[in-house]
Design a protein around this motif. Structure first.
Motif, PDB file in Angstrom:
ATOM      1  N   PRO A 163      32.537  31.259  43.689  1.00 44.40           N
ATOM      2  CA  PRO A 163      32.533  32.547  42.971  1.00 44.40           C
ATOM      3  C   PRO A 163      32.046  33.728  43.822  1.00 44.40           C
ATOM      4  O   PRO A 163      32.709  34.783  43.832  1.00 44.40           O
ATOM      5  CB  PRO A 163      31.618  32.279  41.774  1.00 44.40           C
ATOM      6  N   GLY A 166      34.779  34.629  46.232  1.00 47.75           N
ATOM      7  CA  GLY A 166      35.865  35.296  45.515  1.00 47.75           C
ATOM      8  C   GLY A 166      35.570  36.760  45.272  1.00 47.75           C
ATOM      9  O   GLY A 166      36.431  37.629  45.473  1.00 47.75           O
ATOM     10  N   HIS A 167      34.346  37.062  44.844  1.00 53.26           N
ATOM     11  CA  HIS A 167      33.957  38.463  44.610  1.00 53.26           C
ATOM     12  C   HIS A 167      33.887  39.248  45.916  1.00 53.26           C
ATOM     13  O   HIS A 167      34.279  40.417  45.970  1.00 53.26           O
ATOM     14  CB  HIS A 167      32.605  38.514  43.900  1.00 53.26           C
ATOM     15  N   GLN A 173      41.502  37.471  39.285  1.00 48.39           N
ATOM     16  CA  GLN A 173      41.263  36.284  38.462  1.00 48.39           C
ATOM     17  C   GLN A 173      42.334  35.225  38.755  1.00 48.39           C
ATOM     18  O   GLN A 173      42.034  34.035  38.881  1.00 48.39           O
ATOM     19  CB  GLN A 173      41.324  36.673  36.980  1.00 48.39           C
ATOM     20  N   PHE A 176      41.796  33.624  42.270  1.00 44.13           N
ATOM     21  CA  PHE A 176      40.642  32.735  42.323  1.00 44.13           C
ATOM     22  C   PHE A 176      40.900  31.443  41.555  1.00 44.13           C
ATOM     23  O   PHE A 176      40.508  30.359  41.999  1.00 44.13           O
ATOM     24  CB  PHE A 176      39.392  33.415  41.748  1.00 44.13           C
ATOM     25  N   SER A 180      40.575  27.889  43.482  1.00 44.02           N
ATOM     26  CA  SER A 180      39.608  26.868  43.070  1.00 44.02           C
ATOM     27  C   SER A 180      40.310  25.579  42.653  1.00 44.02           C
ATOM     28  O   SER A 180      39.818  24.478  42.920  1.00 44.02           O
ATOM     29  CB  SER A 180      38.715  27.382  41.932  1.00 44.02           C
ATOM     30  N   ALA A 193      33.475  26.526  38.250  1.00 43.68           N
ATOM     31  CA  ALA A 193      33.570  27.689  39.141  1.00 43.68           C
ATOM     32  C   ALA A 193      34.471  28.763  38.544  1.00 43.68           C
ATOM     33  O   ALA A 193      34.159  29.957  38.581  1.00 43.68           O
ATOM     34  CB  ALA A 193      34.102  27.261  40.508  1.00 43.68           C
ATOM     35  N   ALA A 194      35.614  28.333  37.981  1.00 42.28           N
ATOM     36  CA  ALA A 194      36.557  29.286  37.401  1.00 42.28           C
ATOM     37  C   ALA A 194      35.966  29.967  36.168  1.00 42.28           C
ATOM     38  O   ALA A 194      36.170  31.160  35.944  1.00 42.28           O
ATOM     39  CB  ALA A 194      37.862  28.581  37.039  1.00 42.28           C
ATOM     40  N   TYR A 197      33.888  32.764  36.993  1.00 43.77           N
ATOM     41  CA  TYR A 197      34.623  33.915  37.530  1.00 43.77           C
ATOM     42  C   TYR A 197      35.304  34.732  36.438  1.00 43.77           C
ATOM     43  O   TYR A 197      35.416  35.954  36.548  1.00 43.77           O
ATOM     44  CB  TYR A 197      35.670  33.434  38.539  1.00 43.77           C
ATOM     45  N   ALA A 201      40.885  33.315  35.185  1.00 46.67           N
ATOM     46  CA  ALA A 201      40.723  32.348  36.273  1.00 46.67           C
ATOM     47  C   ALA A 201      40.568  30.940  35.713  1.00 46.67           C
ATOM     48  O   ALA A 201      41.107  29.969  36.260  1.00 46.67           O
ATOM     49  CB  ALA A 201      39.498  32.714  37.118  1.00 46.67           C
TER      50      ALA A 201
END
Length: 318
Positions: A163, A166-167, A173, A176, A180, A193-194, A197, A201
Protein backbone atom coordinates in the motif's frame (compact mmCIF):
# COMPACT_ATOMS: atom_id res chain seq x y z
CA UNK A 1 5.16 -33.78 39.61
CA UNK A 2 1.51 -32.94 40.31
CA UNK A 3 2.45 -29.35 41.19
CA UNK A 4 4.40 -28.99 37.94
CA UNK A 5 1.46 -30.26 35.87
CA UNK A 6 -0.97 -27.97 37.69
CA UNK A 7 1.28 -24.96 37.07
CA UNK A 8 1.63 -25.92 33.41
CA UNK A 9 -2.15 -26.28 32.97
CA UNK A 10 -2.76 -22.94 34.65
CA UNK A 11 -0.17 -21.25 32.44
CA UNK A 12 -1.76 -22.83 29.34
CA UNK A 13 -5.21 -21.55 30.34
CA UNK A 14 -3.83 -18.02 30.83
CA UNK A 15 -2.18 -18.17 27.40
CA UNK A 16 -5.46 -19.24 25.82
CA UNK A 17 -7.39 -16.44 27.49
CA UNK A 18 -4.80 -13.84 26.40
CA UNK A 19 -4.86 -15.11 22.82
CA UNK A 20 -8.67 -15.16 22.64
CA UNK A 21 -8.89 -11.72 24.25
CA UNK A 22 -6.58 -10.16 21.68
CA UNK A 23 -8.44 -11.94 18.85
CA UNK A 24 -11.76 -10.55 20.10
CA UNK A 25 -10.27 -7.06 20.32
CA UNK A 26 -9.15 -7.29 16.68
CA UNK A 27 -12.74 -7.92 15.61
CA UNK A 28 -14.54 -5.72 18.15
CA UNK A 29 -12.49 -2.61 17.34
CA UNK A 30 -12.62 -3.25 13.55
CA UNK A 31 -8.85 -3.09 13.11
CA UNK A 32 -7.55 -3.11 9.54
CA UNK A 33 -6.06 -6.32 8.08
CA UNK A 34 -2.41 -5.07 8.23
CA UNK A 35 -2.82 -4.02 11.88
CA UNK A 36 -4.44 -7.38 12.74
CA UNK A 37 -1.52 -9.21 11.15
CA UNK A 38 0.99 -7.02 13.00
CA UNK A 39 -0.76 -7.61 16.33
CA UNK A 40 -0.65 -11.36 15.71
CA UNK A 41 3.06 -11.30 14.87
CA UNK A 42 3.91 -9.27 17.99
CA UNK A 43 1.85 -11.61 20.17
CA UNK A 44 3.62 -14.66 18.69
CA UNK A 45 6.98 -13.42 20.00
CA UNK A 46 5.73 -13.49 23.61
CA UNK A 47 3.36 -16.45 23.85
CA UNK A 48 3.16 -19.72 21.96
CA UNK A 49 0.06 -20.15 19.85
CA UNK A 50 -2.28 -22.23 22.08
CA UNK A 51 -4.48 -23.53 19.24
CA UNK A 52 -2.11 -24.76 16.48
CA UNK A 53 -4.43 -27.42 15.02
CA UNK A 54 -7.60 -25.34 15.37
CA UNK A 55 -5.87 -22.30 13.88
CA UNK A 56 -4.97 -24.18 10.70
CA UNK A 57 -8.62 -25.09 10.15
CA UNK A 58 -9.79 -21.61 11.12
CA UNK A 59 -7.46 -19.99 8.57
CA UNK A 60 -8.79 -22.23 5.79
CA UNK A 61 -12.50 -21.82 6.55
CA UNK A 62 -12.55 -18.18 7.67
CA UNK A 63 -10.62 -17.11 4.58
CA UNK A 64 -13.07 -18.93 2.30
CA UNK A 65 -16.04 -17.39 4.11
CA UNK A 66 -14.46 -13.91 3.91
CA UNK A 67 -13.71 -14.21 0.20
CA UNK A 68 -17.19 -15.51 -0.65
CA UNK A 69 -18.70 -12.70 1.43
CA UNK A 70 -16.66 -10.10 -0.46
CA UNK A 71 -18.23 -11.43 -3.66
CA UNK A 72 -21.52 -9.86 -2.51
CA UNK A 73 -19.89 -6.46 -2.98
CA UNK A 74 -19.25 -6.98 -6.69
CA UNK A 75 -21.30 -7.12 -9.89
CA UNK A 76 -21.13 -9.53 -12.81
CA UNK A 77 -19.99 -6.85 -15.27
CA UNK A 78 -17.11 -5.65 -13.07
CA UNK A 79 -16.01 -9.23 -12.36
CA UNK A 80 -16.01 -10.19 -16.05
CA UNK A 81 -14.09 -7.03 -16.93
CA UNK A 82 -11.45 -7.72 -14.27
CA UNK A 83 -11.21 -11.39 -15.21
CA UNK A 84 -10.68 -10.64 -18.91
CA UNK A 85 -8.04 -8.02 -18.23
CA UNK A 86 -6.11 -10.16 -15.79
CA UNK A 87 -6.22 -13.48 -17.68
CA UNK A 88 -3.19 -13.23 -19.95
CA UNK A 89 -1.27 -11.18 -17.40
CA UNK A 90 -1.91 -13.93 -14.84
CA UNK A 91 -0.98 -16.72 -17.23
CA UNK A 92 2.29 -15.02 -18.19
CA UNK A 93 3.26 -14.27 -14.59
CA UNK A 94 2.56 -17.85 -13.45
CA UNK A 95 4.62 -19.39 -16.26
CA UNK A 96 7.51 -16.94 -15.74
CA UNK A 97 7.55 -17.36 -11.95
CA UNK A 98 7.45 -21.16 -12.08
CA UNK A 99 10.19 -21.37 -14.70
CA UNK A 100 12.45 -18.91 -12.88
CA UNK A 101 11.87 -20.59 -9.53
CA UNK A 102 12.71 -24.08 -10.77
CA UNK A 103 15.83 -22.87 -12.61
CA UNK A 104 17.04 -20.76 -9.68
CA UNK A 105 16.34 -23.63 -7.28
CA UNK A 106 18.55 -25.92 -9.35
CA UNK A 107 21.32 -23.30 -9.58
CA UNK A 108 21.26 -22.79 -5.79
CA UNK A 109 21.29 -26.53 -5.15
CA UNK A 110 18.02 -26.41 -3.20
CA UNK A 111 16.02 -29.56 -2.53
CA UNK A 112 13.96 -30.17 -5.69
CA UNK A 113 10.64 -30.58 -3.88
CA UNK A 114 11.15 -27.45 -1.75
CA UNK A 115 11.93 -25.50 -4.93
CA UNK A 116 8.75 -26.83 -6.54
CA UNK A 117 6.62 -25.90 -3.53
CA UNK A 118 8.05 -22.39 -3.12
CA UNK A 119 7.79 -21.72 -6.87
CA UNK A 120 4.17 -22.93 -6.94
CA UNK A 121 3.25 -20.91 -3.86
CA UNK A 122 4.79 -17.76 -5.31
CA UNK A 123 3.31 -18.29 -8.77
CA UNK A 124 -0.27 -19.15 -7.83
CA UNK A 125 -1.71 -18.60 -4.36
CA UNK A 126 0.72 -19.14 -1.51
CA UNK A 127 -0.15 -21.72 1.13
CA UNK A 128 -3.15 -23.05 -0.82
CA UNK A 129 -0.98 -23.91 -3.82
CA UNK A 130 1.66 -25.52 -1.60
CA UNK A 131 -1.02 -27.62 0.11
CA UNK A 132 -2.34 -28.70 -3.30
CA UNK A 133 1.03 -29.53 -4.83
CA UNK A 134 2.59 -31.19 -1.74
CA UNK A 135 0.81 -34.60 -1.93
CA UNK A 136 1.38 -34.79 -5.69
CA UNK A 137 5.18 -34.38 -5.41
CA UNK A 138 5.24 -36.50 -2.21
CA UNK A 139 6.57 -33.71 0.02
CA UNK A 140 7.33 -34.52 3.65
CA UNK A 141 6.37 -32.44 6.69
CA UNK A 142 9.70 -30.58 6.84
CA UNK A 143 9.60 -29.62 3.16
CA UNK A 144 6.03 -28.34 3.52
CA UNK A 145 6.83 -26.42 6.72
CA UNK A 146 9.86 -24.69 5.18
CA UNK A 147 7.91 -23.70 2.06
CA UNK A 148 4.85 -22.41 3.90
CA UNK A 149 7.04 -20.60 6.46
CA UNK A 150 8.92 -18.57 3.89
CA UNK A 151 5.79 -17.82 1.83
CA UNK A 152 3.90 -16.61 4.91
CA UNK A 153 6.85 -14.38 5.83
CA UNK A 154 6.84 -12.69 2.43
CA UNK A 155 3.05 -12.39 2.50
CA UNK A 156 3.36 -10.49 5.76
CA UNK A 157 5.95 -8.13 4.31
CA UNK A 158 3.82 -7.54 1.21
CA UNK A 159 0.80 -6.58 3.28
CA UNK A 160 2.80 -3.80 4.93
CA UNK A 161 4.92 -2.73 1.94
CA UNK A 162 2.53 -2.70 -1.04
CA UNK A 163 0.00 0.00 0.00
CA UNK A 164 2.72 2.62 0.78
CA UNK A 165 4.49 1.81 -2.50
CA UNK A 166 1.20 2.16 -4.36
CA UNK A 167 0.59 5.60 -2.84
CA UNK A 168 4.19 6.66 -3.44
CA UNK A 169 3.88 5.81 -7.14
CA UNK A 170 0.39 7.37 -7.34
CA UNK A 171 -1.12 4.12 -8.61
CA UNK A 172 -4.82 4.15 -9.35
CA UNK A 173 -7.17 1.81 -7.47
CA UNK A 174 -7.40 -0.28 -10.64
CA UNK A 175 -3.63 -0.52 -11.06
CA UNK A 176 -2.97 -1.39 -7.44
CA UNK A 177 -5.67 -4.08 -7.38
CA UNK A 178 -4.16 -5.74 -10.44
CA UNK A 179 -0.60 -5.46 -9.10
CA UNK A 180 -1.40 -6.92 -5.70
CA UNK A 181 -3.34 -9.80 -7.29
CA UNK A 182 -0.36 -10.70 -9.48
CA UNK A 183 2.55 -10.02 -7.13
CA UNK A 184 1.35 -11.14 -3.67
CA UNK A 185 1.20 -14.86 -2.98
CA UNK A 186 -1.60 -15.67 -0.55
CA UNK A 187 -5.24 -14.68 -1.03
CA UNK A 188 -5.52 -13.32 2.52
CA UNK A 189 -2.65 -10.87 2.00
CA UNK A 190 -3.85 -9.88 -1.48
CA UNK A 191 -7.30 -9.03 -0.14
CA UNK A 192 -5.84 -7.38 2.97
CA UNK A 193 -3.49 -5.12 1.01
CA UNK A 194 -6.16 -4.19 -1.54
CA UNK A 195 -8.70 -3.48 1.20
CA UNK A 196 -6.22 -1.08 2.80
CA UNK A 197 -5.92 0.72 -0.56
CA UNK A 198 -9.60 1.11 -1.44
CA UNK A 199 -12.86 -0.57 -2.47
CA UNK A 200 -12.17 -0.52 -6.21
CA UNK A 201 -8.72 -2.03 -5.63
CA UNK A 202 -10.33 -4.69 -3.43
CA UNK A 203 -12.85 -5.71 -6.10
CA UNK A 204 -10.17 -5.87 -8.80
CA UNK A 205 -7.67 -7.75 -6.65
CA UNK A 206 -10.14 -10.34 -5.37
CA UNK A 207 -11.48 -11.20 -8.82
CA UNK A 208 -8.08 -11.49 -10.49
CA UNK A 209 -6.60 -13.34 -7.52
CA UNK A 210 -9.32 -16.00 -7.52
CA UNK A 211 -8.94 -16.40 -11.27
CA UNK A 212 -5.24 -16.91 -10.56
CA UNK A 213 -6.09 -19.54 -7.93
CA UNK A 214 -7.90 -21.63 -10.57
CA UNK A 215 -4.50 -22.27 -12.14
CA UNK A 216 -3.90 -24.74 -9.29
CA UNK A 217 -5.61 -27.36 -11.44
CA UNK A 218 -3.49 -27.18 -14.65
CA UNK A 219 -0.26 -26.66 -12.68
CA UNK A 220 -1.10 -29.65 -10.48
CA UNK A 221 -1.63 -31.76 -13.59
CA UNK A 222 1.80 -30.72 -14.90
CA UNK A 223 3.50 -31.65 -11.61
CA UNK A 224 1.58 -34.96 -11.50
CA UNK A 225 2.93 -35.76 -14.98
CA UNK A 226 6.53 -34.69 -14.23
CA UNK A 227 6.76 -36.39 -10.83
CA UNK A 228 4.62 -39.41 -11.72
CA UNK A 229 2.21 -38.42 -8.97
CA UNK A 230 -1.47 -39.31 -8.69
CA UNK A 231 -4.05 -36.99 -10.24
CA UNK A 232 -6.51 -38.23 -7.59
CA UNK A 233 -4.66 -36.05 -5.06
CA UNK A 234 -5.34 -32.84 -6.97
CA UNK A 235 -7.44 -30.39 -4.93
CA UNK A 236 -9.87 -28.11 -6.74
CA UNK A 237 -10.75 -24.78 -5.03
CA UNK A 238 -14.53 -25.30 -5.09
CA UNK A 239 -15.24 -22.25 -2.93
CA UNK A 240 -14.48 -20.05 -5.95
CA UNK A 241 -17.81 -21.27 -7.35
CA UNK A 242 -19.54 -19.84 -4.27
CA UNK A 243 -17.72 -16.54 -4.84
CA UNK A 244 -19.13 -16.41 -8.38
CA UNK A 245 -22.60 -17.30 -7.05
CA UNK A 246 -22.37 -14.44 -4.55
CA UNK A 247 -21.59 -11.99 -7.38
CA UNK A 248 -24.56 -13.28 -9.40
CA UNK A 249 -26.96 -13.00 -6.45
CA UNK A 250 -25.78 -9.47 -5.67
CA UNK A 251 -26.27 -8.44 -9.30
CA UNK A 252 -29.63 -10.00 -10.08
CA UNK A 253 -31.47 -10.48 -6.76
CA UNK A 254 -32.62 -7.14 -5.28
CA UNK A 255 -33.43 -8.71 -1.89
CA UNK A 256 -29.81 -9.82 -1.57
CA UNK A 257 -28.25 -6.58 -2.78
CA UNK A 258 -30.08 -4.67 -0.04
CA UNK A 259 -28.12 -6.49 2.68
CA UNK A 260 -24.77 -6.75 0.91
CA UNK A 261 -23.16 -3.89 2.87
CA UNK A 262 -23.64 -5.92 6.06
CA UNK A 263 -22.28 -9.08 4.46
CA UNK A 264 -19.21 -7.27 3.10
CA UNK A 265 -18.54 -5.62 6.46
CA UNK A 266 -18.74 -8.99 8.22
CA UNK A 267 -16.40 -10.48 5.62
CA UNK A 268 -13.81 -7.78 6.26
CA UNK A 269 -13.97 -8.54 10.00
CA UNK A 270 -13.44 -12.23 9.20
CA UNK A 271 -10.45 -11.29 7.03
CA UNK A 272 -8.86 -9.30 9.87
CA UNK A 273 -9.36 -12.28 12.17
CA UNK A 274 -7.73 -14.60 9.61
CA UNK A 275 -4.68 -12.34 9.36
CA UNK A 276 -4.41 -12.10 13.14
CA UNK A 277 -4.43 -15.91 13.34
CA UNK A 278 -1.77 -16.15 10.61
CA UNK A 279 0.37 -13.56 12.38
CA UNK A 280 0.08 -15.40 15.70
CA UNK A 281 1.80 -18.43 14.12
CA UNK A 282 4.83 -16.47 12.84
CA UNK A 283 7.30 -16.53 15.70
CA UNK A 284 10.91 -15.81 14.76
CA UNK A 285 12.25 -19.09 16.14
CA UNK A 286 10.16 -21.12 13.70
CA UNK A 287 11.19 -18.90 10.78
CA UNK A 288 14.88 -19.56 11.54
CA UNK A 289 14.36 -23.15 10.44
CA UNK A 290 13.60 -22.00 6.89
CA UNK A 291 17.28 -21.70 5.91
CA UNK A 292 19.06 -19.08 3.84
CA UNK A 293 18.91 -20.72 0.42
CA UNK A 294 15.14 -21.37 0.34
CA UNK A 295 14.64 -17.84 1.67
CA UNK A 296 16.91 -16.43 -1.05
CA UNK A 297 14.96 -18.39 -3.69
CA UNK A 298 11.59 -17.15 -2.43
CA UNK A 299 12.73 -13.53 -2.11
CA UNK A 300 14.43 -13.62 -5.51
CA UNK A 301 11.44 -14.79 -7.53
CA UNK A 302 9.01 -12.66 -5.48
CA UNK A 303 11.00 -9.46 -6.06
CA UNK A 304 11.40 -10.33 -9.73
CA UNK A 305 7.67 -10.84 -10.41
CA UNK A 306 6.73 -7.86 -8.21
CA UNK A 307 9.03 -5.44 -10.05
CA UNK A 308 8.30 -6.86 -13.51
CA UNK A 309 4.51 -6.74 -13.05
CA UNK A 310 4.75 -3.23 -11.58
CA UNK A 311 6.72 -1.99 -14.60
CA UNK A 312 4.26 -3.57 -17.03
CA UNK A 313 1.23 -2.10 -15.23
CA UNK A 314 2.68 1.41 -14.99
CA UNK A 315 4.04 1.34 -18.55
CA UNK A 316 0.83 0.09 -20.16
CA UNK A 317 -1.42 2.21 -17.94
CA UNK A 318 -3.46 -0.88 -17.03
Amino acid sequence: MMLSETTSNKSNKITKWIWMGVAICCTAFLVSPPVALGVGIVLAQFIENPFPVLNHKAIQWLLKIAVVGLGFGMTVNSAISAGKEGFWFTAGSIFTTLLLGLILGKVLGIDKIIAQLISSGTAICGGSAIAAIAPIVKANTKQISISIGVVFLLNSLALFLFPPIGHLLHMTQHQFGLWSAIAIHDTSSVVGAADAYGNEALAMATTVKLARALWILPVSLVFAFLSHGSIKKIKIPYFIGLFILAIILNTYVPQVSSITPWIVSGSKIALSLVLFVIGSTLDFSSLKSVGTRPLFLAVGIWVFISVLSLIVILHTGA
